[in-house]
Design a protein around this motif. Structure first.
Motif, PDB file in Angstrom:
ATOM      1  N   ALA A 183       0.862  -1.204   0.000  1.00  0.00           N
ATOM      2  CA  ALA A 183       0.000   0.000   0.000  1.00  0.00           C
ATOM      3  C   ALA A 183       0.892   1.244   0.000  1.00  0.00           C
ATOM      4  O   ALA A 183       1.977   1.227   0.575  1.00  0.00           O
ATOM      5  N   GLN A 184       0.444   2.292  -0.682  1.00  0.00           N
ATOM      6  CA  GLN A 184       1.279   3.496  -0.743  1.00  0.00           C
ATOM      7  C   GLN A 184       0.455   4.759  -0.971  1.00  0.00           C
ATOM      8  O   GLN A 184      -0.709   4.687  -1.354  1.00  0.00           O
ATOM      9  N   TYR A 185       1.099   5.919  -0.713  1.00  0.00           N
ATOM     10  CA  TYR A 185       0.497   7.210  -1.024  1.00  0.00           C
ATOM     11  C   TYR A 185       1.060   7.660  -2.361  1.00  0.00           C
ATOM     12  O   TYR A 185       2.273   7.639  -2.552  1.00  0.00           O
ATOM     13  N   GLN A 186       0.175   8.094  -3.250  1.00  0.00           N
ATOM     14  CA  GLN A 186       0.652   8.653  -4.524  1.00  0.00           C
ATOM     15  C   GLN A 186       0.331  10.136  -4.549  1.00  0.00           C
ATOM     16  O   GLN A 186      -0.732  10.547  -4.091  1.00  0.00           O
ATOM     17  N   VAL A 187       1.234  10.942  -5.101  1.00  0.00           N
ATOM     18  CA  VAL A 187       0.998  12.382  -5.147  1.00  0.00           C
ATOM     19  C   VAL A 187      -0.004  12.694  -6.263  1.00  0.00           C
ATOM     20  O   VAL A 187       0.127  12.196  -7.377  1.00  0.00           O
ATOM     21  N   VAL A 188      -1.026  13.514  -5.921  1.00  0.00           N
ATOM     22  CA  VAL A 188      -1.972  13.998  -6.932  1.00  0.00           C
ATOM     23  C   VAL A 188      -1.472  15.381  -7.326  1.00  0.00           C
ATOM     24  O   VAL A 188      -1.485  16.299  -6.504  1.00  0.00           O
ATOM     25  N   PHE A 189      -0.995  15.527  -8.561  1.00  0.00           N
ATOM     26  CA  PHE A 189      -0.211  16.724  -8.899  1.00  0.00           C
ATOM     27  C   PHE A 189      -0.987  18.020  -8.766  1.00  0.00           C
ATOM     28  O   PHE A 189      -0.460  19.011  -8.271  1.00  0.00           O
ATOM     29  N   GLU A 190      -2.244  18.022  -9.197  1.00  0.00           N
ATOM     30  CA  GLU A 190      -3.023  19.266  -9.119  1.00  0.00           C
ATOM     31  C   GLU A 190      -3.197  19.701  -7.650  1.00  0.00           C
ATOM     32  O   GLU A 190      -3.007  20.868  -7.306  1.00  0.00           O
ATOM     33  N   GLU A 191      -3.521  18.735  -6.807  1.00  0.00           N
ATOM     34  CA  GLU A 191      -3.695  19.051  -5.380  1.00  0.00           C
ATOM     35  C   GLU A 191      -2.360  19.416  -4.728  1.00  0.00           C
ATOM     36  O   GLU A 191      -2.287  20.313  -3.890  1.00  0.00           O
ATOM     37  N   ALA A 192      -1.299  18.737  -5.159  1.00  0.00           N
ATOM     38  CA  ALA A 192       0.034  19.017  -4.601  1.00  0.00           C
ATOM     39  C   ALA A 192       0.442  20.457  -4.912  1.00  0.00           C
ATOM     40  O   ALA A 192       1.090  21.126  -4.091  1.00  0.00           O
ATOM     41  N   ARG A 193       0.050  20.930  -6.077  1.00  0.00           N
ATOM     42  CA  ARG A 193       0.365  22.317  -6.449  1.00  0.00           C
ATOM     43  C   ARG A 193      -0.318  23.292  -5.468  1.00  0.00           C
ATOM     44  O   ARG A 193       0.289  24.261  -5.008  1.00  0.00           O
ATOM     45  N   ILE A 194      -1.573  22.995  -5.135  1.00  0.00           N
ATOM     46  CA  ILE A 194      -2.307  23.848  -4.183  1.00  0.00           C
ATOM     47  C   ILE A 194      -1.631  23.807  -2.813  1.00  0.00           C
ATOM     48  O   ILE A 194      -1.452  24.833  -2.150  1.00  0.00           O
ATOM     49  N   VAL A 195      -1.240  22.602  -2.402  1.00  0.00           N
ATOM     50  CA  VAL A 195      -0.595  22.450  -1.085  1.00  0.00           C
ATOM     51  C   VAL A 195       0.669  23.303  -1.033  1.00  0.00           C
ATOM     52  O   VAL A 195       0.921  24.060  -0.086  1.00  0.00           O
ATOM     53  N   LYS A 196       1.467  23.209  -2.081  1.00  0.00           N
ATOM     54  CA  LYS A 196       2.722  23.955  -2.161  1.00  0.00           C
ATOM     55  C   LYS A 196       2.435  25.462  -2.071  1.00  0.00           C
ATOM     56  O   LYS A 196       3.097  26.208  -1.344  1.00  0.00           O
ATOM     57  N   GLN A 197       1.401  25.852  -2.809  1.00  0.00           N
ATOM     58  CA  GLN A 197       1.012  27.265  -2.831  1.00  0.00           C
ATOM     59  C   GLN A 197       0.616  27.747  -1.427  1.00  0.00           C
ATOM     60  O   GLN A 197       1.046  28.802  -0.973  1.00  0.00           O
ATOM     61  N   ILE A 198      -0.171  26.926  -0.722  1.00  0.00           N
ATOM     62  CA  ILE A 198      -0.610  27.306   0.634  1.00  0.00           C
ATOM     63  C   ILE A 198       0.601  27.458   1.553  1.00  0.00           C
ATOM     64  O   ILE A 198       0.721  28.433   2.299  1.00  0.00           O
ATOM     65  N   PHE A 199       1.521  26.492   1.475  1.00  0.00           N
ATOM     66  CA  PHE A 199       2.722  26.568   2.329  1.00  0.00           C
ATOM     67  C   PHE A 199       3.528  27.830   1.995  1.00  0.00           C
ATOM     68  O   PHE A 199       4.037  28.498   2.893  1.00  0.00           O
ATOM     69  N   GLU A 200       3.628  28.155   0.725  1.00  0.00           N
ATOM     70  CA  GLU A 200       4.414  29.334   0.342  1.00  0.00           C
ATOM     71  C   GLU A 200       3.751  30.629   0.793  1.00  0.00           C
ATOM     72  O   GLU A 200       4.422  31.550   1.244  1.00  0.00           O
ATOM     73  N   TRP A 201       2.434  30.671   0.697  1.00  0.00           N
ATOM     74  CA  TRP A 201       1.722  31.880   1.167  1.00  0.00           C
ATOM     75  C   TRP A 201       2.021  32.153   2.645  1.00  0.00           C
ATOM     76  O   TRP A 201       2.214  33.284   3.052  1.00  0.00           O
TER      77      TRP A 201
END
Ligand SMILES: [Zn+2]
Length: 634
Positions: A183-201
Motif C-alpha cells: 500500500a502506498q500514497y501517490q501524489v496527486v499533482f493538481e492538489e500538490a500544487r495547491i498544497v505547495k502554494q498554501i505553504f508558500e503563502w
C-alpha cells in the motif's frame, strides 16, 4: 411449566437493543437484533408496546450514559414493565461490573430478564455461567485491542501506510492489490500544487490563515471534501508533517472525554462516545516515509509563522475586553454559537467602535459569501451586564427562586404520595391475577366469570402503574429540587459577599457554574440555569467548575414535545429572564384589542404556555420582568 405460563400471561415486556458504532447502526445490525427479540416476545405470547422499545444506536457499551438505557432504568424503577428482552448480556454493558450492576438493579425492580442466547437466574450455576461469560467477553475485548495496537505499531515500524487514516489532501491512497503488494500514497499533482502554494503563502509571504482561505476562495479551489476552506482545515494541512515526507503514526491518542460548556451545533446533548482525542506522546510516535511535496525548511518556516500568529492572537485577546459569556451563547436563529469580537479589529474603518457578540452564522465568509443568520450583533457590555445582574439577583434571592420553582413544579397543593404503598398494591394485584389464572387453569373458575374479573384486575393494575409512575416522577422532581436549592443556597452564601467586587475571572466562573446556555432569540434572551444536583460543588471557591451531568440533561423535557401532561419526562426547568420568553410573544406587545375580546390574547397565552401573564401585583414574575432589560435585545 405452569409457573412459566402464569408469568407469560401477566408479564409486560420491554426490549433493549444497542449497536456501538454509527457504521453498525447504518448496516442495519440493530434491525436484526430487534427482529430476533420481537420474534421471541411473540413466541412467548406477549404484546410489545412501542413505547417500551429502548434502542441505543451508535452508543458504546463501555459507557453507562446512554439515552435509551437511562430511560429504560427510569421506567423500570417506576414499574413500567415486568420483563426485559435483550439479545445478549454484552448489549447491556461491556464491563462485567456494570453488567452485574444493571442486572441487579433490574432484578430489584422485579424485572424478569431474558437474554436470547442465555437464561438467567434459573440456578446459581446459570448465574455463574453468565458472570464467566461476561468476564471472558471483557478479557477478549482487552486482548483484541492489545493485539491490534501491537500489530499496528509493528506495521508502522515496517513503514506501511495502510495503518494510517485516510490519505491527506494532495495524496491518493493506493491499496495493496493495486500497488503491487505494497500500500502506498501517490501524489496527486493538481492538489500538490495547491498544497505547495498554501505553504508558500504562509511560510514565504507570511499570510494569516484567514488570508489563505480568502485567496483559495478567490481562486475557486474546493477543499478535499469539496467544501469551504475553513481556518481549521488550513491549519491541519499546514501542521501535517506528511507533506515534508514524514507521515506520523500515533499523532493522537484516545483519552477521557473533554468537558464542554454546551453541545456543538447539531450534536446531541448526550455524547455518543465518552472519549476524546489528545496529542500523542512524542516518544510513542513512529515516522512512516511517504513522498514529500514540500521541503523541510519551508515546513519549519510555516511552523514558526503559525507560532508567531498564535502569539499575536493571544496578545490581541489579552488586550481585548474579555468575553464573559464566551462559550455559553447559542443562536436561536441558526443554531451556531455566538462569539465576542473586540473593537481593535475594526480600527481600520471605525464602523464598530465597541466590542460586541455576534453569531458565527453572520460571517458570510464562512459560508461561501452568504450569511446563514438574520440576527444582528449585540453590544457586549449590555448583554454581560444583563446576564450578570440576573445571576446576582438569583444568588441574592435564592428563596424567591425556590418559590418560583415550587410554583412551576405545581402539584404544590398535592401532598407527597407514598410510592411504596402503590408498589405494594401493584404486587398484590399481580399476585391476585396469577391466582385467577391458576383457578381458571385448574377449572375452578368458568370462562364467563374469569374473563371480566381478569380484565378488571388488569385495568386496575394499569391505573396503579400509571399512578406509581406519576408519583415517582413528582417525588423525583421534588427531591431534586430540594437538593438543588439546598446547594444553591450554600453556593450563594459562599459567594454573595464578594459579588460587587468580583473580578472578571470570578464573574465568569460564577456564571459558568450556574448557567447552562444563553439562547439569543429574536425578541428575547433566554438564560437556562443548571439545576442538576450539586452543580456548584466545584464552584469558584474550589477552583474548577464542574460540567453539568449529562444524565440529568438527558432527562430534560424536550421543548417540541407534543405529549403534554402525559409525557413521562419531567417538564423543562429552563428559567427564562422574563415570562415573555417562555413561549409565544406576550400579548401586551401587540396592539391591545378593545371591547369584548380583550381577554382573548391573555387566555390564549395562558393556554399555550401554561403561565399566567404578569399582572400588576408585586409578584416574583413581575420583578423578573422588570429585571429583564428586554428592550436591549432586539
Ligand atoms: Zn445565528
Amino acid at each position: 411449566m405452569e409457573g412459566t405460563s402464569q408469568l407469560v400471561s401477566t408479564a409486560r415486556p420491554a426490549i433493549y437493543a444497542r449497536v456501538s458504532s454509527e457504521q453498525q447502526a447504518q448496516q442495519s445490525t440493530i434491525e436484526s437484533q430487534i427482529v430476533a427479540i420481537c420474534e421471541q416476545v411473540r413466541k412467548d405470547g406477549l404484546f410489545l408496546d412501542e413505547e417500551l422499545c429502548f434502542v441505543d444506536e451508535g452508543y458504546s457499551g463501555s459507557t453507562l450514559v446512554r439515552p435509551a438505557l437511562e430511560q429504560l432504568r427510569d421506567v423500570a424503577w417506576a414499574g413500567g414493565f415486568t420483563r426485559l428482552y435483550v439479545h445478549s448480556p454484552d448489549r447491556l454493558a461491556r464491563k462485567y461490573a456494570w453488567k452485574v450492576l444493571l442486572v441487579e438493579e433490574l432484578q430489584r425492580c422485579g424485572i424478569d430478564l431474558v437474554f436470547l442466547n442465555r437464561s438467567i437466574g434459573v440456578s446459581p450455576e446459570e448465574d455463574l455461567l453468565l458472570q464467566m461469560q461476561g468476564m471472558i467477553a471483557e478479557y477478549e475485548r482487552a486482548k483484541i485491542m492489545e493485539r491490534s495496537r501491537r500489530g499496528k505499531r509493528h506495521a508502522a515500524r515496517q513503514g506501511r501506510v495502510n495503518i494510517l487514516t485516510a490519505a491527506p489532501y494532495g495524496y491518493r491512497y493506493v491499496g495493496k492489490h493495486a500497488g503491487c503488494g505494497q500500500a502506498q500514497y501517490q501524489v496527486v499533482f493538481e492538489e500538490a500544487r495547491i498544497v505547495k502554494q498554501i505553504f508558500e503563502w504562509v511560510g514565504r509571504d507570511r499570510c494569516s490563515l484567514r488570508e489563505v482561505g480568502r485567496r483559495l476562495r478567490a481562486q475557486c479551489v474546493p477543499s478535499a471534501k469539496g467544501r469551504n476552506w475553513h481556518v481549521f482545515t488550513i491549519r491541519k494541512l499546514l501542521t501535517n508533517p506528511a507533506y515534508k515526507g514524514e507521515a506520523i503514526f500515533g499523532k493522537t491518542r484516545v483519552g477521557e472525554r473533554r468537558h464542554r460548556l454546551r453541545p456543538a451545533r447539531g450534536q446531541p446533548e448526550q455524547p455518543r462516545s465518552n472519549t476524546s482525542r489528545y496529542p500523542g506522546a512524542v516518544e510513542d510516535q513512529i515516522i512512516i516515509p511517504v513522498p514529500a511535496i514540500i521541503h523541510a525548511e519551508l515546513f519549519e518556516a510555516v511552523a514558526e509563522q503559525i507560532a508567531e500568529n498564535r502569539k499575536h492572537h493571544r496578545q490581541q485577546v489579552e488586550k481585548g475586553p474579555g468575553y464573559l459569556l464566551q462559550g455559553l451563547l447559542v443562536c436561536g436563529c441558526c443554531g451556531y454559537g455566538w462569539y465576542g469580537k473586540g473593537s481593535t479589529r475594526f480600527a481600520r474603518n471605525d464602523r464598530a467602535p465597541y466590542p460586541y457578540y455576534r453569531c458565527i452564522g453572520m460571517d458570510s465568509f464562512r459560508f461561501g459569501g452568504v450569511k446563514v443568520c438574520r440576527y444582528k450583533p449585540i453590544r457586549l457590555e449590555r448583554l454581560d451586564a444583563a446576564v450578570w445582574a440576573d445571576v446576582c439577583n438569583l444568588l441574592q434571592n435564592p428563596k424567591a427562586l425556590q418559590k418560583e420553582f415550587e410554583r412551576r413544579l405545581s402539584g404544590d397543593s398535592q401532598p407527597d404520595i407514598n410510592v411504596d404503598q402503590i408498589q405494594k398494591q401493584i404486587r398484590s394485584l399481580q399476585r391476585s391475577v396469577s391466582r385467577l389464572i391458576d383457578a381458571y387453569e385448574d377449572g375452578v373458575l368458568e370462562k364467563g366469570e374469569f374473563e371480566p374479573r381478569v380484565a378488571r384486575a388488569r385495568e386496575r393494575l394499569r391505573r396503579l402503574q400509571q399512578d406509581a409512575a406519576d408519583a415517582t416522577q413528582i417525588a423525583d422532581q421534588r427531591k431534586e429540587l430540594r437538593l438543588v436549592l439546598g446547594h444553591l443556597e450554600d453556593f450563594a452564601d459562599r459567594v454573595r459577599q464578594g459579588l460587587d467586587q468580583a473580578d472578571f475571572s470570578t464573574r465568569r466562573e460564577i456564571i459558568r457554574s450556574l448557567v447552562k446556555t444563553i439562547k439569543i432569540e429574536d425578541q428575547h434572551v433566554r438564560i437556562t440555569y443548571r439545576v442538576t444536583p450539586r452543580p456548584f460543588a466545584n464552584g469558584p471557591l474550589r477552583g474548577h467548575f464542574r460540567q453539568h451531568c449529562h444524565r440529568r440533561v438527558q432527562r430534560d423535557h424536550p421543548r417540541d414535545c407534543r405529549q403534554g401532561a402525559g409525557c413521562p419526562l419531567p417538564q423543562s426547568r429552563a428559567r427564562p429572564v422574563c415570562p415573555r420568553l417562555s413561549g409565544p410573544a406576550f400579548p401586551s406587545r401587540q396592539p391591545r384589542p378593545r371591547g369584548r375580546g380583550f381577554l382573548r390574547p391573555f387566555l390564549a397565552y395562558r393556554a399555550s404556555t401554561g403561565i399566567q401573564p404578569p399582572n400588576k401585583g408585586g409578584s416574583f414574575r413581575q420583578k423578573e420582568r422588570a429585571r429583564s432589560l428586554d428592550t436591549v435585545w432586539t
